[in-house]
Design a protein around this motif. Structure first.
Motif, PDB file in Angstrom:
ATOM      1  N   ASP A 168       1.370  -1.737  -0.211  1.00 42.46           N
ATOM      2  CA  ASP A 168      -0.617   0.071  -0.216  1.00 42.46           C
ATOM      3  C   ASP A 168       1.300   1.435   0.338  1.00 42.46           C
ATOM      4  O   ASP A 168       1.276   1.146   1.209  1.00 42.46           O
ATOM      5  N   ASN A 169       1.360   1.404  -1.340  1.00 47.65           N
ATOM      6  CA  ASN A 169       2.067   3.346  -1.420  1.00 47.65           C
ATOM      7  C   ASN A 169       1.319   4.330  -2.023  1.00 47.65           C
ATOM      8  O   ASN A 169       1.394   5.012  -2.610  1.00 47.65           O
ATOM      9  N   GLY A 170       0.250   4.454  -0.936  1.00 51.14           N
ATOM     10  CA  GLY A 170      -1.323   5.102  -2.285  1.00 51.14           C
ATOM     11  C   GLY A 170      -1.773   4.919  -2.469  1.00 51.14           C
ATOM     12  O   GLY A 170      -3.046   5.128  -2.530  1.00 51.14           O
ATOM     13  N   LYS A 171      -2.017   3.359  -3.033  1.00 54.33           N
ATOM     14  CA  LYS A 171      -2.275   2.502  -4.192  1.00 54.33           C
ATOM     15  C   LYS A 171      -2.417   0.686  -3.121  1.00 54.33           C
ATOM     16  O   LYS A 171      -1.329   0.808  -3.931  1.00 54.33           O
ATOM     17  N   HIS A 185     -13.348  -3.527  -3.636  1.00 54.06           N
ATOM     18  CA  HIS A 185     -12.149  -3.289  -3.289  1.00 54.06           C
ATOM     19  C   HIS A 185     -11.147  -3.223  -4.412  1.00 54.06           C
ATOM     20  O   HIS A 185     -11.166  -4.475  -5.102  1.00 54.06           O
ATOM     21  N   GLU A 186     -10.468  -2.364  -4.674  1.00 55.25           N
ATOM     22  CA  GLU A 186      -9.733  -2.168  -5.571  1.00 55.25           C
ATOM     23  C   GLU A 186      -8.216  -2.403  -5.904  1.00 55.25           C
ATOM     24  O   GLU A 186      -7.728  -1.764  -4.442  1.00 55.25           O
ATOM     25  N   TYR A 187      -7.427  -3.141  -6.522  1.00 56.09           N
ATOM     26  CA  TYR A 187      -6.175  -2.510  -6.725  1.00 56.09           C
ATOM     27  C   TYR A 187      -5.726  -3.390  -7.477  1.00 56.09           C
ATOM     28  O   TYR A 187      -5.997  -3.988  -8.921  1.00 56.09           O
ATOM     29  N   GLY A 209      -2.491  -4.665 -14.771  1.00 56.70           N
ATOM     30  CA  GLY A 209      -3.776  -3.367 -14.899  1.00 56.70           C
ATOM     31  C   GLY A 209      -4.349  -2.941 -13.595  1.00 56.70           C
ATOM     32  O   GLY A 209      -4.325  -3.961 -12.404  1.00 56.70           O
ATOM     33  N   ASP A 210      -5.224  -2.666 -13.520  1.00 58.25           N
ATOM     34  CA  ASP A 210      -6.237  -2.481 -12.082  1.00 58.25           C
ATOM     35  C   ASP A 210      -7.293  -3.104 -11.989  1.00 58.25           C
ATOM     36  O   ASP A 210      -8.301  -3.646 -13.078  1.00 58.25           O
TER      37      ASP A 210
END
Length: 364
Positions: A251-254, A285-287, A301-302
């Motif tokens: 988790d680096n801001g995203k 829940h986005e990654y 991609g996301d």
């Protein structure tokens, strides 16, 4: 459970494409050749050959693979045949297609035992990518000058015209085919066969197959030729996934999930064309899904999931067959995905695994 990463070919999904191809062949009279440049995984050729007429190739090795593993009709094409290749190529091929009049002049005496053809470049295409556009300025792909084409008539029996790229628009296809009839019709009527290449996305959802069949039949009847199609992506679209597992979550801001695969090594075509992989998109829940190589841009991609990801979770990346398995590589020494096949009864079998010996053998 197989160890990830692996490509999973689902025969039930492959069957849906094969049935559309078989119907189109029957309704239109056109023959369908699998384009090996897109998909060469011969572990399912025994399944596909019942629905197709053979293979078309872009090199000596693809040509040999098509002859030995698929059988049936085998077309040989290369942008440039070499002196040391041509005799072997002729021994495998039912037809050989030259990219230029110069290649035809050079090799026709050694290929005279089989039907010969030329690549015709109509000087237009449906490609939205300059990298893949065969009609780009100064294109080296095929002949377009009619006087030059006429010089070949005593030696060739057909032409290959490859100008579509992921074209799902039937009306556009039909309009461009009319343009070919108008500009080259008198010349084409002197031939026995015409290949319209690949890139026609006729196995996609909602494509008007009946209209395509009628248009192909009309084209063939008007010119008095046997039509060939060279479906690559259309043969295997939506048939295969790349199965991966989560190795780490950052988790680096995203939120970033690092998986045991790599877009550069295992889905290189997407990276070349700057496209994202087809990832899950259901949930809150986005990654970002990222590969494990040292390339900073190794990002699939996301994605979105129904619940938070955890280490070891399994992710399926969709539509992972076309122009991906043929381009897989050993960058960073990342383990190449195995190849698995899901049979029609649901059972999964391991077709091929890759290990250190394969990595080492590819380097020296």
């Amino acid at each position: 459970m197989l160890q990830t990463p692996y490509y999973l070919i689902d025969k039930s999904h492959l069957l849906a494409n094969m049935e559309k191809i078989a119907w189109l062949r029957e309704a239109s009279g056109a023959k369908a050749l699998l384009a090996l440049k897109c998909f060469s995984t011969w572990g399912v050729f025994d399944f596909m050959r019942d629905y197709m007429d053979g293979t078309t190739s872009s090199s000596l090795y693809e040509l040999r693979l098509g002859r030995e593993k698929f059988g049936k009709e085998t077309h040989a094409y290369s942008v440039g045949w070499a002196d040391h290749e041509i005799d072997e190529a002729v021994s495998y091929a039912d037809k050989i297609i030259f990219n230029s009049l110069g290649q035809l002049d050079r090799f026709a005496p050694r290929a005279a035992s089989i039907p010969m053809g030329l690549r015709l470049n109509p000087r237009f295409s449906t490609s939205g990518f300059d990298l893949a556009d065969p009609a780009r300025p100064f294109s080296r792909l095929g002949e377009w000058d009619l006087p030059r084409l006429e010089q070949a008539l005593d030696r060739i029996s057909g032409v290959m015209i490859h100008y579509n790229c992921e074209n799902s628009d039937f009306d556009l296809f039909s309009q461009q085919l009319t343009r070919i009839e108008t500009e080259f019709g008198p010349f084409l009527k002197k031939l026995n066969w015409i290949s319209l290449g690949g890139g026609i996305h006729f196995t996609g959802p909602g494509y008007p197959l009946d209209k395509l069949a009628d248009r192909l039949k009309s084209f063939a009847d008007t010119l008095g030729v046997q039509v060939y199609l060279e479906p690559g992506e259309a043969s295997i679209t939506k048939s295969t996934t790349l199965e991966v597992s989560v190795l780490d979550i950052i988790d680096n801001g995203k939120k970033v999930a690092i998986v045991d695969s790599s877009i550069e090594a295992h889905m290189l075509d997407l990276l070349i064309y700057r496209e994202t992989a087809k990832l899950p998109q259901q949930g809150d829940h986005e990654y970002q899904i990222a590969g494990k190589t040292c390339l900073a841009g190794d990002i699939f991609g996301d994605a979105r999931f129904e619940k938070p990801l955890e280490i070891g979770d399994h992710i399926s990346i969709d539509d992972a067959a076309g122009y991906t398995m043929v381009k897989k590589n050993w960058f960073n020494g990342v383990k190449m995905p195995a190849i698995a096949i899901r049979e029609l009864d649901g059972t999964i079998r391991l077709q091929r695994d890759f290990g250190y010996d394969d990595f080492a053998a590819a380097l020296s």
